[in-house]
Design a protein around this motif. Structure first.
Motif, mmCIF file in Angstrom:
data_model
loop_
_atom_site.group_PDB
_atom_site.id
_atom_site.type_symbol
_atom_site.label_atom_id
_atom_site.label_comp_id
_atom_site.label_asym_id
_atom_site.label_seq_id
_atom_site.Cartn_x
_atom_site.Cartn_y
_atom_site.Cartn_z
ATOM 1 N N UNK A 195 -27.421 -16.308 41.251
ATOM 2 C CA UNK A 195 -26.753 -17.401 41.820
ATOM 3 C C UNK A 195 -26.528 -18.738 40.523
ATOM 4 N N UNK A 196 -27.385 -18.726 39.756
ATOM 5 C CA UNK A 196 -27.266 -19.737 38.762
ATOM 6 C C UNK A 196 -26.106 -19.354 37.802
ATOM 7 N N UNK A 197 -26.027 -17.993 37.426
ATOM 8 C CA UNK A 197 -24.880 -17.472 36.711
ATOM 9 C C UNK A 197 -23.527 -17.642 37.505
ATOM 10 N N UNK A 241 -18.702 -20.785 37.483
ATOM 11 C CA UNK A 241 -17.649 -21.229 38.508
ATOM 12 C C UNK A 241 -17.491 -22.874 37.869
ATOM 13 N N UNK A 242 -18.555 -23.362 37.448
ATOM 14 C CA UNK A 242 -18.342 -24.735 36.817
ATOM 15 C C UNK A 242 -17.624 -24.747 35.560
ATOM 16 N N UNK A 243 -17.771 -23.932 34.756
ATOM 17 C CA UNK A 243 -16.942 -23.606 33.637
ATOM 18 C C UNK A 243 -15.445 -23.510 33.950
ATOM 19 N N UNK A 244 -15.249 -22.688 34.775
ATOM 20 C CA UNK A 244 -13.863 -22.320 35.101
ATOM 21 C C UNK A 244 -13.286 -23.435 35.966
ATOM 22 N N UNK A 264 -36.418 -28.547 42.950
ATOM 23 C CA UNK A 264 -36.090 -27.215 42.873
ATOM 24 C C UNK A 264 -35.935 -26.291 44.259
ATOM 25 N N UNK A 265 -34.835 -27.273 45.196
ATOM 26 C CA UNK A 265 -34.570 -26.513 46.376
ATOM 27 C C UNK A 265 -33.980 -25.423 46.462
ATOM 28 N N UNK A 266 -33.107 -24.960 45.675
ATOM 29 C CA UNK A 266 -32.153 -23.856 45.543
ATOM 30 C C UNK A 266 -33.327 -22.573 45.547
ATOM 31 N N UNK A 267 -34.183 -22.945 44.656
ATOM 32 C CA UNK A 267 -35.258 -21.925 44.321
ATOM 33 C C UNK A 267 -36.236 -21.470 45.449
ATOM 34 N N UNK A 291 -23.085 -27.965 50.008
ATOM 35 C CA UNK A 291 -22.067 -26.754 50.151
ATOM 36 C C UNK A 291 -21.812 -25.987 48.947
ATOM 37 N N UNK A 292 -21.818 -26.696 47.781
ATOM 38 C CA UNK A 292 -21.314 -25.969 46.758
ATOM 39 C C UNK A 292 -22.358 -24.961 46.318
ATOM 40 N N UNK A 293 -23.626 -25.347 46.489
ATOM 41 C CA UNK A 293 -24.640 -24.658 46.168
ATOM 42 C C UNK A 293 -24.741 -23.171 47.156
ATOM 43 N N UNK A 294 -24.457 -23.502 48.641
ATOM 44 C CA UNK A 294 -24.347 -22.467 49.443
ATOM 45 C C UNK A 294 -23.093 -21.383 49.081
ATOM 46 N N UNK A 295 -22.064 -22.059 48.526
ATOM 47 C CA UNK A 295 -21.172 -21.032 48.134
ATOM 48 C C UNK A 295 -21.601 -20.175 46.871
ATOM 49 N N UNK A 296 -22.397 -20.852 46.028
ATOM 50 C CA UNK A 296 -22.833 -20.022 44.805
ATOM 51 C C UNK A 296 -23.872 -19.053 45.277
ATOM 52 N N UNK A 297 -24.645 -19.455 46.333
ATOM 53 C CA UNK A 297 -25.719 -18.381 46.699
ATOM 54 C C UNK A 297 -25.007 -17.364 47.516
#
Lengths: 343, 71
Positions: free
Chosen positions: A305-307, A312-315, B1-4, B37-43
């Motif tokens: 997820x962090x990757x 995505x932030x870099x792009x 560290x909520x995402x964690x 929402x952005x973090x939800x998308x990354x997740x």
């Protein structure tokens, strides 16, 4: 789209001609500056050993070799020519190698590929020589740049970025065994994020004074730098889990998968994990137990997820840049190549 | 560290994981967690990449082996 010179990062087939050309130019400049400084040829030779510029075969898989192209790429993406950022690239490379050497003194080992003595005093002396080599390059940049006021601004921002990187190193050294997941990210942002942000923004600033545009290059470099830190953590994890080498206590306990697991576990699970970590420092017998606990905590998903986040932030940072050219495509490709791993 | 914390619950609480697919806002609220929402998308993308075609989850060693020698 024309294929950029870069293919996948780490791809053995990547062409090295861009790096070779840059190194050839930098070698000429740096040798001239050393000679003008009137330092002995013996000392010049020591510094030369630490830099990758004069090797008979350029190892394009070395991270410092590859990333040194960033200032030139950003300069080109901003509408200039790669070589206009050579002094910036050279200074950044010298700082990169110097910081690497100083990290090695802290970690008490010589990184692979660095041709220098293991004596800490010698290593610190070489690092100092490289720091001032970088300063000579920046001085030369200012003396040749057409706009002295803007040139001074570029250098000022460059130094500010490096000061923040030093702050990151200070936090890293101070954290010792009491690291946290939060401090990991804070340190990564300062040490790696700001360092790569400096490379990218400074390169673009050679030909652009558009603050909005420069902010894009800054954000690109910043997120790329953090992403690089995460990928380094993965490689370290592989070494830990798949080799017989005992991980050094401090660096292992400060690794991302371990810090994540320590953060999310509670109660007895947390106590059990910390006990396993404590036992691991004495013997390697419980390595599989630690790996299992880290996996069960969801570390793989967290790191992926962090990757995803930093890629995505870099792009996204590059999206507002209107200039569409090979250099910009290469910057995009750098990130996409890192994501393009088949699982 | 909520995402964690969200990732941990996703990995260890099947009910939470199910609810996150259908109603992430409620799932998060019931745990007292908030992510953007952005973090939800990354997740979401992370979840896709961490799940094999057969539905099994990849391990740390699986990801780490992909990035050996990446530099």
């Amino acid at each position: 789209m024309i294929s950029p010179h870069f293919t996948l990062v780490g791809d053995k087939a990547t062409k090295s001609s861009d790096i070779e050309d840059l190194f050839s130019r930098l070698l000429t400049i740096i040798e001239y500056l050393w000679k003008r400084s009137d330092v002995s040829s013996e000392f010049q030779n020591c510094l030369r050993q630490a830099l990758p510029l004069n090797k008979t075969k350029i190892d394009i898989d070395k991270s410092s070799n590859r990333w040194v192209l960033l200032p030139g790429l950003c300069c080109s993406a901003a509408g200039g020519i790669n070589s206009e950022a050579d002094y910036i690239a050279g200074a950044w490379l010298a700082f990169y190698i110097a910081a690497h050497i100083m990290d090695s003194v802290q970690d008490k080992h010589i990184p692979e590929g660095l041709d220098i003595s293991k004596d800490p005093s010698h290593m610190l002396n070489i690092a100092s020589g490289l720091f001032f080599t970088a300063e000579l390059l920046l001085d030369e940049f200012i003396s040749k740049y057409h706009n002295q006021v803007w040139g001074a601004e570029i250098i000022r921002n460059f130094h500010t970025g490096l000061m923040n990187m030093c702050q990151g190193q200070y936090l890293d050294v101070r954290s010792g065994v009491d690291s946290s997941l939060q401090s990991f990210w804070q340190i990564s942002k300062l040490k790696s994020g700001m360092f790569f942000a400096t490379a990218c923004k400074s390169g673009a600033a050679v030909v652009s004074q558009d603050e909005g545009q420069l902010a894009c290059y800054y954000q690109f470099g910043y997120n790329l730098g953090i992403l690089i830190q995460v990928l380094d953590e993965l490689e370290d994890w592989y070494k830990f889990s798949e080799t017989d080498k005992r991980a050094s206590g401090n660096s292992f306990n400060k690794s991302l998968p371990i810090l994540y697991t320590k953060t999310v576990l509670q109660g007895d699970h947390k106590n059990d994990f910390e006990q396993e970590l404590s036992n691991f420092c004495q013997s390697l017998d419980n390595r599989d137990d630690i790996v299992r606990m880290v996996d069960q905590s969801g570390a793989a998903l967290y790191i992926l997820t962090e990757i995803e986040r930093y890629s995505q932030l870099a792009l996204k940072a590059l999206e507002p840049l209107i200039e569409k050219n090979l250099a910009k495509s290469t910057l995009v490709f750098l990130i996409e190549g890192l994501l393009d791993k088949n699982i | 560290m909520t995402l964690a914390q969200v990732v941990y619950h996703l990995s260890n609480d099947s009910d939470f994981a199910t609810q996150m697919r259908t109603d992430p806002e409620t799932a998060l609220a019931e745990k007292g967690l908030t992510i953007s929402k952005e973090e939800q998308a990354f997740l979401s993308n992370g979840l896709t990449r961490s799940t094999r075609a057969d539905g099994s989850k990849i391990s740390m060693n699986d990801i780490a082996s992909l990035y050996v020698g990446w530099r």
